[in-house]
Design an enzyme around this catalytic site. Sequence first.
Site, PDB file in Angstrom:
ATOM      1  CE  LYS A 173       0.832   1.621   4.205  1.00 49.53           C
ATOM      2  NZ  LYS A 173       1.486   2.867   4.259  1.00 49.53           N
ATOM      3  CB  ALA A 178      11.164  -1.902   7.829  1.00 52.44           C
ATOM      4  N   GLY A 179       9.704  -0.561   5.039  1.00 52.19           N
ATOM      5  CA  GLY A 179       9.726   0.446   3.843  1.00 52.19           C
ATOM      6  C   GLY A 179       8.589   1.329   3.926  1.00 52.19           C
ATOM      7  CG  MET A 185       6.101   0.784   0.567  1.00 51.90           C
ATOM      8  SD  MET A 185       6.645   0.267  -1.169  1.00 51.90           S
ATOM      9  CE  MET A 185       5.259   0.579  -2.143  1.00 51.90           C
ATOM     10  CB  ALA A 186       1.381  -2.061   5.040  1.00 52.76           C
ATOM     11  CG  ASP A 232      -1.097   0.284   7.505  1.00 49.95           C
ATOM     12  OD1 ASP A 232      -1.964   1.058   7.591  1.00 49.95           O
ATOM     13  OD2 ASP A 232       0.051   0.334   7.521  1.00 49.95           O
TER      14      ASP A 232
HETATM   15  P1  ATP Z   1       4.495  -0.810   9.483  1.00 49.67           P
HETATM   16  O1  ATP Z   1       3.364  -1.846   9.091  1.00 49.67           O
HETATM   17  O2  ATP Z   1       4.895  -0.661  10.921  1.00 49.67           O
HETATM   18  O3  ATP Z   1       4.287   0.806   8.605  1.00 49.67           O
HETATM   19  P2  ATP Z   1       6.390  -1.139   7.266  1.00 49.67           P
HETATM   20  O4  ATP Z   1       5.329  -1.357   6.334  1.00 49.67           O
HETATM   21  O5  ATP Z   1       7.274  -0.035   7.378  1.00 49.67           O
HETATM   22  O6  ATP Z   1       5.880  -1.167   8.758  1.00 49.67           O
HETATM   23  P3  ATP Z   1       7.003  -3.815   7.480  1.00 49.67           P
HETATM   24  O7  ATP Z   1       7.729  -4.533   6.277  1.00 49.67           O
HETATM   25  O8  ATP Z   1       5.510  -4.375   7.411  1.00 49.67           O
HETATM   26  O9  ATP Z   1       7.065  -2.305   7.465  1.00 49.67           O
HETATM   27  O10 ATP Z   1       7.782  -4.345   8.750  1.00 49.67           O
HETATM   28  C1  ATP Z   1       7.676  -3.848   9.997  1.00 49.67           C
HETATM   29  C2  ATP Z   1       8.332  -4.694  11.074  1.00 49.67           C
HETATM   30  O11 ATP Z   1       7.530  -5.738  11.310  1.00 49.67           O
HETATM   31  C3  ATP Z   1       9.588  -5.329  10.463  1.00 49.67           C
HETATM   32  O12 ATP Z   1      10.912  -4.617  11.211  1.00 49.67           O
HETATM   33  C4  ATP Z   1       9.660  -6.795  10.955  1.00 49.67           C
HETATM   34  O13 ATP Z   1      10.670  -7.066  11.892  1.00 49.67           O
HETATM   35  C5  ATP Z   1       8.326  -7.182  11.552  1.00 49.67           C
HETATM   36  N1  ATP Z   1       7.695  -8.196  10.758  1.00 49.67           N
HETATM   37  C6  ATP Z   1       6.971  -9.310  11.328  1.00 49.67           C
HETATM   38  N2  ATP Z   1       6.366  -9.840  10.501  1.00 49.67           N
HETATM   39  C7  ATP Z   1       6.766  -9.352   9.318  1.00 49.67           C
HETATM   40  C8  ATP Z   1       6.585  -9.752   7.677  1.00 49.67           C
HETATM   41  N3  ATP Z   1       5.671 -10.845   7.771  1.00 49.67           N
HETATM   42  N4  ATP Z   1       6.868  -9.112   6.784  1.00 49.67           N
HETATM   43  C9  ATP Z   1       7.731  -7.998   7.348  1.00 49.67           C
HETATM   44  N5  ATP Z   1       8.089  -7.473   8.405  1.00 49.67           N
HETATM   45  C10 ATP Z   1       7.476  -8.381   9.509  1.00 49.67           C
END
Ligand code: ATP
Length: 329
Positions: free
Chosen positions: A19, A123-124, A126-127, A163
């Site tokens: 997203k 952790a980009g 982008m959920a 999200d």
């Molecule tokens: P947020 O949802 O917090 O905005 P994001 O979109 O920036 O996060 P995600 O790729 O969802 O980033 O990762 C956030 C954190 O969730 C990561 O640092 C990771 O350690 C943890 N995590 C747990 N399960 C997963 C998964 N299946 N994929 C990615 N990260 C995960």
Amino acid sequence: MSEATTHDARRVTVRAPAKINLHLGVGAPRPDGFHPLATVYQAVGLYDDVTVSTWDEWSVQVRYEGLLADPSATGRPADRGVEHTVPLGEDNIAVRAGRALLAHHGIVDVAAAITIHKSIPVAGGMAGGSADAAATLVALDRLWDLDTPDDDLLALAATLGSDVPFSLLGGTAGGTGRGELVEPLADAGSWWWVVVGNDTGLSTPEVYRTFDEMSDVTSLSEPELPPELLDALARGDVHALAEHLANDLQDPALALRPDLQATFDDGYDAGALECLLSGSGPSVLLLCADADHARSVTAAMHEAGHGRAVAVPAPVSGVHVVSYDGPVG
Ligand code: ATP
């Protein structure tokens, strides 16, 4: 529930999109620490695929695909940001999703092997984790013939993360509350974005903390969905969309990661109509006029050294089954 054993050969694969937030309005933190949001989500053509099969204990494997295929080749600085690692045990949000689904149905003594084919930056902003959770809910629901009503899936999704409901829904949607209350929005566009990933992730809680430090929280108004942006979407007007993109987390993220400014500068030099931080970052989004423009912006970004830049269409569907391998015979 159908009979399932550890030797059940069935496998279900569900695809879930990343997203972006075309608008991310953040209000003053509530007593529970959560920030009220008014956001406009859009699902973009960058996907994780989640494959599940019945197993005697929960297990998670992650296979990095596409631009993430060789994480060791990223050359990421080890001294800042969060690690680009996805937990493989109980902490993985996909396992939490599976457990929540079983608890909802009062089922015990069943578990699944989960394989995540990951193309969404970790952790980009982008959920990616939320996409995996949403995909796991639907994959296990199909695998075990649970027939969970959509409203129950959405409610379960909301317990897993703000999200996750949008990952189920896809398309273009407004998000309120903590972002978990989603409503589809009219969107007449066939949009093209260039997503510029970054080798070092950003912690979402840290970006919110910086937002609080940088804002006068007493003067923050209740966030609202911006009518001009909704109108641009409904009309499919890319120039109006460019004018009304906004993200309240962009300044705090740039304060934490001043190096991202160079990505914005390169994006404008590459000819993007507008540049925007994706969610809490560090991925940067470049809005393009059409597919040809997206191709030329991507090429220019590659030339400027952003090897992770990739052109994606939007909006795309939410989670959907891509393969269902039933038992033979
Ligand atoms: P947020 O949802 O917090 O905005 P994001 O979109 O920036 O996060 P995600 O790729 O969802 O980033 O990762 C956030 C954190 O969730 C990561 O640092 C990771 O350690 C943890 N995590 C747990 N399960 C997963 C998964 N299946 N994929 C990615 N990260 C995960």
